[in-house]
Design a protein around this motif. Structure first.
Motif, mmCIF file in Angstrom:
data_model
loop_
_atom_site.group_PDB
_atom_site.id
_atom_site.type_symbol
_atom_site.label_atom_id
_atom_site.label_comp_id
_atom_site.label_asym_id
_atom_site.label_seq_id
_atom_site.Cartn_x
_atom_site.Cartn_y
_atom_site.Cartn_z
ATOM 1 N N SER A 117 42.927 21.530 -29.963
ATOM 2 C CA SER A 117 42.699 21.588 -28.518
ATOM 3 C C SER A 117 43.185 22.917 -27.943
ATOM 4 O O SER A 117 44.159 23.504 -28.419
ATOM 5 N N MET A 166 43.231 22.980 -24.424
ATOM 6 C CA MET A 166 43.340 22.590 -23.022
ATOM 7 C C MET A 166 44.605 23.156 -22.369
ATOM 8 O O MET A 166 44.578 23.598 -21.228
ATOM 9 N N VAL A 193 43.966 26.749 -21.412
ATOM 10 C CA VAL A 193 43.126 26.914 -20.214
ATOM 11 C C VAL A 193 43.939 26.564 -18.967
ATOM 12 O O VAL A 193 43.811 27.210 -17.931
ATOM 13 N N LYS A 242 37.967 29.487 -17.767
ATOM 14 C CA LYS A 242 37.176 28.378 -18.316
ATOM 15 C C LYS A 242 36.521 28.778 -19.634
ATOM 16 O O LYS A 242 36.248 29.953 -19.874
ATOM 17 N N ASN A 250 33.523 21.814 -23.220
ATOM 18 C CA ASN A 250 33.694 22.655 -22.033
ATOM 19 C C ASN A 250 35.102 22.441 -21.521
ATOM 20 O O ASN A 250 35.578 21.299 -21.468
ATOM 21 N N ARG A 251 35.758 23.516 -21.109
ATOM 22 C CA ARG A 251 37.120 23.381 -20.568
ATOM 23 C C ARG A 251 37.202 24.146 -19.253
ATOM 24 O O ARG A 251 36.854 25.318 -19.196
ATOM 25 N N TYR A 252 37.634 23.406 -18.210
ATOM 26 C CA TYR A 252 37.708 24.029 -16.880
ATOM 27 C C TYR A 252 39.116 23.936 -16.326
ATOM 28 O O TYR A 252 39.726 22.865 -16.397
ATOM 29 N N ALA A 278 43.874 21.116 -16.219
ATOM 30 C CA ALA A 278 42.561 21.449 -16.771
ATOM 31 C C ALA A 278 41.783 20.183 -17.091
ATOM 32 O O ALA A 278 42.373 19.134 -17.346
ATOM 33 N N GLY A 318 38.738 18.698 -19.569
ATOM 34 C CA GLY A 318 37.930 18.968 -20.766
ATOM 35 C C GLY A 318 36.866 17.912 -20.935
ATOM 36 O O GLY A 318 37.103 16.727 -20.718
#
Ligand code: ADP
Ligand code: MG
Length: 473
Positions: A64, A66, A69, A75, A91-93, A104, A106
């Motif tokens: 990971s 996450m 991020v 992102k 996708n990670r925001y 974050a 995911g």
């Protein structure tokens, strides 16, 4: 404000909705501890929601990022993430509150490469289809010429070209008048290409070549079941295809009068009705119409609708026939030769002085198209490099020049008709009959151009007109 809509959704629905939005979801705080993870994700990871909550994400999810991020705020989209020996696309925001990173989110886009490949191959097919249609549209409905292809330096021609160039940017309708083969279609292409519609379709339709009963459905399309044989799903008409682009209505003078009324209505209302259809479809099409006919005369005789004529005739461009720009003939011939050389895999072909003279003298009723045909024929029978009189078609070779020299005069008398049958009658009558016939022949030869006929007969303009009046010509 952004939450305004969400407030209306009962709190108990939130989790369901979030789970439906993405199959696998994880949310972490700034430190990378799991605040939320859904069951589907846990199931895949071989754990449970209870066990995973509040744990550092890198200990629950293999590879990971996450927690990274949640720190960097950058992102990561469509990142490949290996888990359990297989790869997912994630996708990670970063999540923000009051402009500060707070954690974050995911999501997993594709649960395995297989899913991704399936998706990709579907998209790929669509992309390919799209590309195919794009090139098809571009090649079928794209104008191929611009003003640089319009050869000629004579004042009349340059004026026509300048006018066309100037008005190409406007959206006004254009009417192009000119004999057949003068380059009307080439002008229409160039105008479209020089306009801000150049990226949109250029659709040409020859009103003279489509049978009357098909013209309406060609132009406006039809709905399914509009008539027997109508295609399933109906068919787009050329107006719809040309939407936002240019529709070139060639040989508009040959459009049947009933069709003229329908066209007029479309031009006024800027919307069409498909044949057999109820709804109106808005279209934004620039019309360029062309004809070799004398529309003024047709209007006067009731063969062309006056209101349609006015509507189309916003900008009139008259292309001069070749015989009115004799000084361009050699230049155009040389250009056409270059084009033909490419087609025939030849090089360095020239025109003899006599041929140049002959080409300049000829009246070219078929204009540039005729010139093209003559040159193509000459190259076909040419062994060497220089096109001589002998290579020209017979009708051109035998044609008299307007400036007879002695040799040609004797040749003329050779082809004089047999006078031995002239009836015994007052000489005046015989001479008048011959005179009349000679004028008629000259007029036929110049396609009714009196000035030119007078030149061939070596008569002054005034006496020629007098004779025409006398003989009712
Ligand atoms: N000014 C020009 N210079 C060179 N070639 C031309 C010119 N005008 C027309 N042509 C060529 O002459 C032929 C006839 O032109 P076209 O536009 O079809 O004439 P029209 O539509 O008036 O009958 C075409 O092959 C075209 O490429
Ligand atoms: Mg044409």
């Amino acid at each position: 404000m952004a939450c305004q809509g969400f407030k209306n959704i009962p709190y108990s629905w939130h989790e369901q909705i979030i789970d439906l939005l993405a199959e696998r979801i994880v949310v972490v705080d700034r430190e990378g501890n799991i605040l939320y993870i859904n069951e589907a994700y846990c199931e895949f990871l071989g754990t449970t929601v209870e066990k995973a909550l509040n744990e550092p994400v890198y200990e629950v999810i293999e590879n990971s990022r996450m927690h990274i991020v949640a720190k960097t705020g950058k992102k990561e989209l469509a990142a490949v993430q290996p888990i359990n020996g297989s790869e997912m696309i994630a996708n990670r925001y970063p999540l923000y509150e009051n402009g500060e990173i707070v954690g974050a989110l995911g999501t997993v886009m594709f649960r395995n490469p297989e899913e991704w490949r399936m998706y990709k191959s579907k998209i790929q097919r669509l992309v390919e289809e799209l590309r195919y249609y794009k090139t098809k549209v571009q090649s079928e409905y794209k104008s191929k010429h611009d003003f640089s292809h319009l050869i000629g330096n004579s004042p009349l021609f340059v004026a026509a070209k300048k006018l066309a160039e100037r008005v190409s940017e406007s959206a006004s309708y254009i009417l192009i008048i000119g004999e057949s083969g003068t380059g009307k279609e080439l002008f229409a292409h160039s105008i479209h290409n020089n306009s801000d519609r150049s990226g949109m379709p250029f659709v040409a339709v020859n009103c003279a070549s489509i049978p009357e009963h098909l013209l309406e459905s060609e132009l406006f399309g039809y709905e399914e079941g509009a008539f027997t044989g109508a295609k399933k799903g109906g068919k787009k008409g050329l107006f719809e295809i040309a939407n936002n682009g240019t529709l070139f209505l060639d040989e508009i003078g040959d459009m049947p009068i009933a069709m003229q009324s329908k066209l007029l209505r479309v031009l006024q209302e800027r919307e069409i009705h498909r044949v057999g259809g109820q709804k109106s479809i808005a279209v934004d099409v620039r019309i360029i119409a062309a004809t070799h006919r004398d529309l003024d005369k047709m209007v006067a005789e009731g063969h062309f609708r006056q209101d349609l004529y006015y509507r189309l005739n916003v900008i009139k461009i008259e292309i001069p026939p070749l015989r009115k720009r004799k000084e361009d003939i050699e230049l155009i011939a040389m250009n056409l030769l270059k084009k033909l050389e490419g087609r025939f895999f030849r090089k360095g072909i020239e025109l003899s002085q006599e041929v140049k003279g002959k080409l300049t003298q000829h009246s070219w009723p078929g204009n540039i198209r005729e010139l093209e045909n003559v040159l193509e024929r000459s190259i076909n029978v040419l062994d060497g490099q220089v096109i001589e009189l002998d290579h020209l078609p017979l009708y051109l070779r035998e044609q008299e020049s307007p400036h007879h020299d002695e040799k040609k005069k004797s040749k003329t008398s050779n082809i004089m008709p047999d006078f031995s049958t002239i009836p015994v009658q007052p000489l005046k009558e015989t001479l008048a009959a011959v005179e009349k016939q000679a004028i008629e022949n000259a007029l036929a030869f110049t396609k009714g151009n009196k000035l030119e006929a007078a030149k061939y007969l070596e008569m002054s303009k005034t006496s020629f007109y007098e004779k025409c009046k006398l003989y009712n010509l």
